[in-house]
Structures are given as structure tokens and as C-alpha cells.
Design a protein around this motif. Structure first.
Motif, short mmCIF file in Angstrom:
data_model
loop_
_atom_site.label_atom_id
_atom_site.label_comp_id
_atom_site.label_asym_id
_atom_site.label_seq_id
_atom_site.Cartn_x
_atom_site.Cartn_y
_atom_site.Cartn_z
N LEU A 80 -11.04 0.01 -1.03
CA LEU A 80 -10.42 -0.96 -0.28
C LEU A 80 -9.76 -1.82 -1.26
O LEU A 80 -8.91 -2.64 -1.01
CB LEU A 80 -11.32 -1.60 0.80
N ASN A 81 -10.61 -2.47 -2.17
CA ASN A 81 -9.95 -3.76 -3.05
C ASN A 81 -9.00 -3.25 -3.98
O ASN A 81 -8.63 -4.23 -4.66
CB ASN A 81 -11.27 -3.90 -3.88
N VAL A 82 -8.75 -1.96 -4.13
CA VAL A 82 -7.60 -1.70 -4.77
C VAL A 82 -6.50 -0.86 -4.09
O VAL A 82 -5.47 -0.16 -4.80
CB VAL A 82 -7.73 -0.96 -6.21
N ALA A 83 -6.58 -0.82 -2.68
CA ALA A 83 -5.53 0.02 -1.89
C ALA A 83 -4.15 -0.17 -1.97
O ALA A 83 -3.35 0.45 -2.21
CB ALA A 83 -6.17 -0.51 -0.56
N THR A 84 -3.77 -1.71 -2.15
CA THR A 84 -2.50 -2.01 -2.38
C THR A 84 -1.97 -1.44 -3.92
O THR A 84 -0.66 -0.76 -3.64
CB THR A 84 -2.40 -3.56 -2.60
N VAL A 85 -2.85 -1.48 -4.80
CA VAL A 85 -2.27 -0.75 -6.17
C VAL A 85 -1.98 0.60 -6.18
O VAL A 85 -1.06 1.10 -6.39
CB VAL A 85 -3.18 -1.15 -7.36
N VAL A 86 -2.85 1.36 -5.55
CA VAL A 86 -2.88 2.94 -5.30
C VAL A 86 -1.57 3.10 -4.59
O VAL A 86 -0.73 4.01 -4.69
CB VAL A 86 -4.10 3.46 -4.74
N LEU A 87 -1.53 2.52 -3.17
CA LEU A 87 -0.26 2.59 -2.31
C LEU A 87 0.96 2.52 -3.11
O LEU A 87 1.98 3.19 -2.76
CB LEU A 87 -0.56 1.87 -1.00
N ALA A 88 1.13 1.48 -3.82
CA ALA A 88 2.44 1.05 -4.57
C ALA A 88 3.05 2.24 -5.34
O ALA A 88 4.03 2.56 -5.23
CB ALA A 88 2.18 -0.19 -5.16
N GLY A 89 2.00 2.59 -6.21
CA GLY A 89 2.51 4.14 -6.85
C GLY A 89 2.79 5.03 -6.22
O GLY A 89 3.69 5.86 -6.58
N ILE A 90 1.71 5.43 -5.28
CA ILE A 90 1.90 6.62 -4.39
C ILE A 90 3.23 6.76 -3.59
O ILE A 90 3.97 7.66 -3.67
CB ILE A 90 0.88 7.03 -3.39
N GLY A 111 6.35 1.56 -9.51
CA GLY A 111 5.79 0.84 -8.40
C GLY A 111 4.53 -0.04 -8.68
O GLY A 111 4.37 -1.05 -8.13
N ILE A 112 3.61 0.51 -9.42
CA ILE A 112 2.45 -0.30 -9.79
C ILE A 112 2.78 -1.51 -10.79
O ILE A 112 2.18 -2.54 -10.31
CB ILE A 112 1.44 0.51 -10.58
N THR A 113 3.64 -1.18 -11.68
CA THR A 113 3.82 -2.45 -12.77
C THR A 113 4.56 -3.68 -11.82
O THR A 113 4.45 -4.70 -12.10
CB THR A 113 4.62 -1.66 -13.74
N ALA A 114 5.55 -3.18 -11.05
CA ALA A 114 6.60 -4.10 -10.36
C ALA A 114 5.52 -5.03 -9.32
O ALA A 114 5.66 -6.07 -9.20
CB ALA A 114 7.47 -3.48 -9.52
N LEU A 115 4.62 -4.18 -8.85
CA LEU A 115 3.48 -4.88 -7.80
C LEU A 115 3.03 -5.98 -8.76
O LEU A 115 2.87 -7.12 -8.15
CB LEU A 115 2.71 -3.92 -7.30
N PHE A 116 2.36 -5.79 -9.68
CA PHE A 116 1.72 -6.50 -10.42
C PHE A 116 2.51 -7.94 -11.11
O PHE A 116 2.00 -9.04 -11.19
CB PHE A 116 0.88 -5.94 -11.79
N ILE A 117 3.77 -7.51 -11.48
CA ILE A 117 4.73 -8.48 -11.99
C ILE A 117 4.94 -9.63 -10.59
O ILE A 117 5.05 -10.92 -10.86
CB ILE A 117 6.07 -7.73 -12.35
N ILE A 200 7.44 -3.57 -2.21
CA ILE A 200 7.93 -3.67 -3.66
C ILE A 200 7.88 -2.13 -4.28
O ILE A 200 8.95 -1.99 -4.81
CB ILE A 200 6.72 -4.15 -4.71
N GLY A 201 6.98 -1.38 -3.58
CA GLY A 201 7.05 0.12 -4.43
C GLY A 201 8.12 0.79 -3.97
O GLY A 201 8.97 1.60 -4.68
N LEU A 202 9.06 0.66 -2.62
CA LEU A 202 10.09 1.30 -2.30
C LEU A 202 11.24 0.62 -3.13
O LEU A 202 12.33 1.41 -3.52
CB LEU A 202 10.17 1.16 -0.74
N ALA A 203 11.22 -0.67 -2.98
CA ALA A 203 12.47 -1.62 -3.73
C ALA A 203 12.64 -1.11 -5.22
O ALA A 203 13.62 -0.64 -5.69
CB ALA A 203 12.33 -3.05 -3.58
N ALA A 204 11.49 -1.13 -5.87
CA ALA A 204 11.52 -0.85 -7.26
C ALA A 204 12.06 0.77 -7.62
O ALA A 204 12.44 0.80 -8.77
CB ALA A 204 10.13 -1.17 -7.94
N THR A 205 11.34 1.48 -6.94
CA THR A 205 11.73 2.89 -7.05
C THR A 205 13.11 3.23 -6.99
O THR A 205 13.78 3.92 -7.55
CB THR A 205 10.73 3.61 -6.18
N THR A 206 13.70 2.53 -5.80
CA THR A 206 15.04 2.64 -5.52
C THR A 206 15.78 2.38 -6.71
O THR A 206 16.87 3.06 -7.05
CB THR A 206 15.27 2.03 -4.11
N ILE A 207 15.70 0.96 -7.01
CA ILE A 207 16.62 0.42 -8.20
C ILE A 207 16.20 1.41 -9.38
O ILE A 207 17.25 1.68 -9.97
CB ILE A 207 16.01 -0.94 -8.27
#
Length: 495
Positions: A80-90, A111-117, A200-207
Motif C-alpha cells: 500500500l505504501n508504494v502502490a503509486t510508485v508501482v502503478l506508475a511503472g506498470i 513512469g517511475i522517474t517522472a512520478l518522483f520528479i 503522470i505514467g500515461l503522459a510521460a510514456t506517451t511523450i
């Protein structure tokens, strides 16, 4: 008459076509696939939360309880505490795969890197956990000249009352973590940041994929280079540019408005969407009405519900688990969630078809229907109902289509109303959707007395569902008998 039939057929064809297009939209499909991929870790988190908060307290107390609960807390921390990180990459990976992008694994990194940025570089005390606190300052309100007492982080973690550092009469005056740097808040890495991960995951991957199509940004190392190395250099400049764009956006948001994208998403997108879904059961009822109607036309209901409702509902039950694990009450705007649907509105699968099977065993005189019911009952107990939908059939069977659509809608509305009235406890555990009825109800609300009440409600639902299905089943059997008579007469005439 023939024109009316053609118009109805045309409407159904158009409805099926539009629904299929919505379900196959690549970003929505990637979102659905992403949640399906990470679902096991949410289920594991639900099991850990349930055992930690229900099972262990039955026979342990004090330090012994705290020690064994470390197991569940560790699982919660890694799920649960890293759910956002995992989902961004997946989600990045699923979008790349659905678009047949060659280097899909690079999109996980993006996805993961853009999320943390896009996360804030400092965490305020309101968003910080105890691990983010550096020190606590205590003062004596009755003696302003008395020297303040400061307690450092290691003492905070152990518990102030055990340190003996705070004299009698002193009160907490400030927390030394007003702007904690070098940390990431669970508000953004955990369940509360899932909307940020999606966007962020969708936007970063699309770009990134768009830039990767530009031949001028590729580095050709020539022949004889291992494919993994070649792929790395081919995507190097698109990756650098993509992440630099997100870094620039983060800097502008911080410099001009003193905010960050994750906070904006949570405030302007996530909160309104959650509020909309929980403003009442109507949106969810509408989605599942369309989804189950679509199933009656032979197209799986997840084509609609899986992209329009289930991602938001899954986020809500994930947040419920996190709050339940932390001992916090569940707010009313989280009463409607994915577990309510799976546990109380899809008994036996879509359309609550388990009730139809029970009616068939008890009241049907049609041998063909009973044979199908015998084959379908075992999967139906585990909420798998494709055999009954296509074998009974329910598809294009107008009498059975009516309860198949209406019964789940009725149970969604009633369950939500009972939860709001305080009769049913909110769902706080994500139980596997294949869990049989009664067991699912007991576990979903955290067991105990609340679990017993949930089971009683499921018993009432099963009885009510059977009562609703029964007359439609009788009509369906009469229609089938009439069709067989007409077919037999036609054969005689042709002979």
C-alpha cells in the motif's frame, strides 16, 4: 413491425460498437490492464490488514501483539505504501505494450522517474509521518521564562513518555519538521497518490514513445552490438528530453505557484472524481447497467465497467485498507468502492447469476436448463459465470436479460444505503473476487460482529435475487418450449 425490429437491431449494433470502441481506447485499456497487473499486491495487503487487525488481537496483547503485527506492517509498507510508485511503472509498461512499442521496459523507468520528479522536494508536517519528524519542542505555558525542552528524532520514535525528557507541566509547542527534505511522503507514494500515478505514467510514456519515433534522436552504434545495448542508446535522448520536460514543469510549478503536480492532481482531479462517485450510487449503477446490458449482447462487461468505474473504485478500497490499517475511521466519501460491487452486487458473477442457478435446481422442470446448471454451479460459487451466460443462455434471452441487469443495480443501491445508515460497516479489505458468497461478506468488512451483519445481508440478497429471477426463468422456459414446438412443426411441414 419489421421496420421496428430493424431499428432496435440497429440501435443495439450501434450501442455495442460504441461500447467496444470505449473499451478498446488504448489509454483506458492500459489503465485497466495496469490495475489488473497490480491487483495481487492489493489483495495481499488486504489479507495482511485483516490478520493484523482481526486475527492477531484475538489471542495476543501488548508487546507480543506489536511484535507479530510487524509482519503485517511490513507487507503494508511494501504494498500500500508504494502502490503509486508501482502503478506508475506498470501503466507505462502496459501502454507501451498495447501500442506495440519495442522497448516497453524503458517505459517502466520513465513512469517511475517522472512520478518522483513531480513530487515535492520538501514535506510539511501536515503531510509527514513520524519517520519524517526530526525533533519536538516543548515549553512551559505557565512560565514563559523557563527554558524550552527539545526531544530529538530517536527519542520521538521510542515514545516521549518513555524518555523522561519532558518535565511536568510542559506542552508541545512546535514540531521540527516544518520543511523536511530528502524524504517522500506516503501521501504521494501510497494509495492517495494513485491518480497522480495514472496521469503522470500515461503522459510521460506517451511523450517518450512519441520522441522515440524521431530517427534523429536515435544513436546508431553500428552492427555487432548486443540488442539490449542498442535499445538503451536508441532511447537515451528521448528519455533525457522527456524527464527534462517534467523537471522543467516541476521547477515552474514550484517557482511560480509554490506547489507541485501531485498536489494539484489530488486537489483538482482526484478529490472531485471521488466525490462524484460517492455523491450517491447513481453513477456506479449507470455504469453497471450499461456493462451488464453489454454482457447480454455477448460483449464482456469489463469492456465498460473495467475502464469507466473500476479504476476509481479500486483506488477507494485501497485507501480504505490504508486507513483501516492505521486505525482511522472510514469517511462517508469512501463507502462506495470496488469491494461493495464484488461482494454485494456480483454474487455468483455478473448479474448475480448464482440466484438463477439455485432457482433452476429448486424450481425448474427443464432438463436442458438443469444440465447447464450442474455444469455452471461450481464456477458460479467462485463468481465465474461465463458458462451460464453463454450456455443457459442469458445472452440474447430477453426474459433473463431483465433481472441480469436490474438485480445488481438494486443491490448496489441498497448496500450503499445500508452502509450510509450505519447498518452495514464499510468495506475495508480487498477480498479476491473469486471468494464465495458469505465468506466474502464476512472478510470484506473486517470480520467480527460487522462481518456477521454482512453475511446476514448477503443471505437476504440471495433470497431476494432468487425471488426476482424465478418468474423470469419461468417465462424463459415457456418461450424455449414454444420455440421447440414451432421448430418441430416446421420440420414436419418440410418433411
Amino acid at each position: 413491425m419489421a421496420e421496428e425490429v430493424e431499428e432496435k437491431a440497429s440501435f443495439l449494433d450501434k450501442f455495442s460498437e460504441v461500447s467496444a470502441k470505449v473499451g478498446n481506447q488504448v489509454h483506458l485499456r492500459s489503465l485497466r490492464d495496469g490495475f489488473a497487473t497490480v491487483m495481487p499486491i492489493y489483495i495481499l495487503a488486504g489479507i495482511a490488514v485483516l490478520i493484523n487487525n482481526v486475527v492477531f488481537p484475538l489471542f495476543l496483547k501488548g508487546d507480543a501483539l506489536a511484535n507479530v503485527q510487524y509482519w503485517g506492517n511490513a507487507i503494508t509498507q511494501g504494498t500500500l505504501n508504494v502502490a503509486t510508485v508501482v502503478l506508475a511503472g506498470i501503466i507505462g509498461y502496459c501502454l507501451a505494450r498495447n501500442k506495440r512499442f519495442k522497448n516497453a521496459i524503458a517505459c517502466v523507468v520513465i513512469g517511475i522517474t517522472a512520478l518522483f520528479i513531480m513530487m515535492p522536494q520538501t514535506v510539511g508536517t501536515a503531510a509527514a509521518s513520524i519517520a519524517d519528524v526530526t525533533e519536538l519542542t516543548y515549553t512551559n505555558p505557565s512560565d514563559t521564562s523557563a527554558k524550552a525542552v527539545t526531544v530529538k528524532y530517536d527519542k520521538v520514535e521510542k515514545g516521549i513518555e518513555k524518555t523522561g525528557k519532558v518535565p511536568s507541566g510542559y506542552q508541545l509547542s512546535s514540531v521540527g519538521s516544518d520543511n523536511v527534505s530528502g524524504v517522500f511522503s506516503k501521501n504521494f507514494t501510497g494509495a492517495n497518490g494513485l491518480f497522480g500515478a495514472i496521469i503522470i505514467g500515461l503522459a510521460a510514456t506517451t511523450i517518450f514513445m512519441k520522441l522515440s519515433e524521431n530517427e534523429k534522436l536515435r544513436v546508431n552504434l553500428g552492427e555487432g552490438i548486443p540488442p539490449a545495448v542498442a535499445d538503451t542508446f536508441n532511447t537515451m535522448f528521448p528519455m533525457l528530453i522527456t524527464l527534462s520536460i517534467f523537471g522543467l514543469i516541476a521547477a515552474l510549478l514550484h517557482g511560480i505557484w509554490a506547489t507541485d503536480l501531485m498536489t494539484i492532481i489530488n486537489t483538482c482531479i482526484a478529490a472531485p472524481l471521488k466525490g462524484f462517485v460517492n455523491a450517491g450510487p447513481w453513477f456506479v449503477i449507470l455504469v453497471y447497467t450499461l456493462a451488464n446490458l453489454l454482457f447480454c449482447l455477448g460483449i464482456h462487461q469489463s469492456t465498460i465497467s473495467g475502464v469507466l468505474a473500476e479504476p476509481i473504485l479500486t483506488i477507494l478500497i485501497t485507501e480504505n485498507m490504508a486507513m483501516y490499517a492505521a486505525g482511522q475511521p472510514i469517511p462517508a466519501d469512501h463507502y462506495m468502492n470496488m469491494q461493495i460491487i464484488n461482494t454485494f452486487a456480483l454474487i455468483g458473477g455478473s448479474g448475480c447469476s448464482l440466484m438463477l442457478l439455485l432457482d433452476t435446481f429448486l424450481f425448474s422442470k427443464n432438463k436442458a436448463s438443469k444440465d447447464i446448471a450442474k455444469l455452471s454451479i461450481l464456477p458460479g460459487i467462485f463468481n465465474i459465470n461465463e458458462p451460464v451466460i453463454y450456455g443457459y443462455p442469458i445472452v440474447y434471452n430477453l426474459p433473463l436479460m431483465i433481472p441480469f441487469v436490474l438485480v445488481p443495480d438494486l443491490f448496489i443501491g441498497l448496500t450503499y444505503a445500508l452502509t450510509c445508515a450505519g447498518i452495514l460497516a464499510p468495506c475495508v479489505v480487498m477480498v479476491p473476487w473469486t471468494t464465495p458468497v458469505f465468506i466474502s461478506g464476512f472478510l470484506a468488512v473486517g470480520g467480527g460482529t460487522a462481518g456477521v451483519v454482512a453475511v446476514i445481508w448477503q443471505v437476504i440478497e440471495v433470497a431476494a435475487g432468487m425471488a426476482i429471477y424465478l418468474p423470469f426463468m419461468k417465462v424463459s422456459e415457456r418461450a424455449q418450449a414454444k420455440q421447440m414446438e414451432l421448430a418441430a412443426e416446421a420440420e414436419k411441414q418440410n418433411a
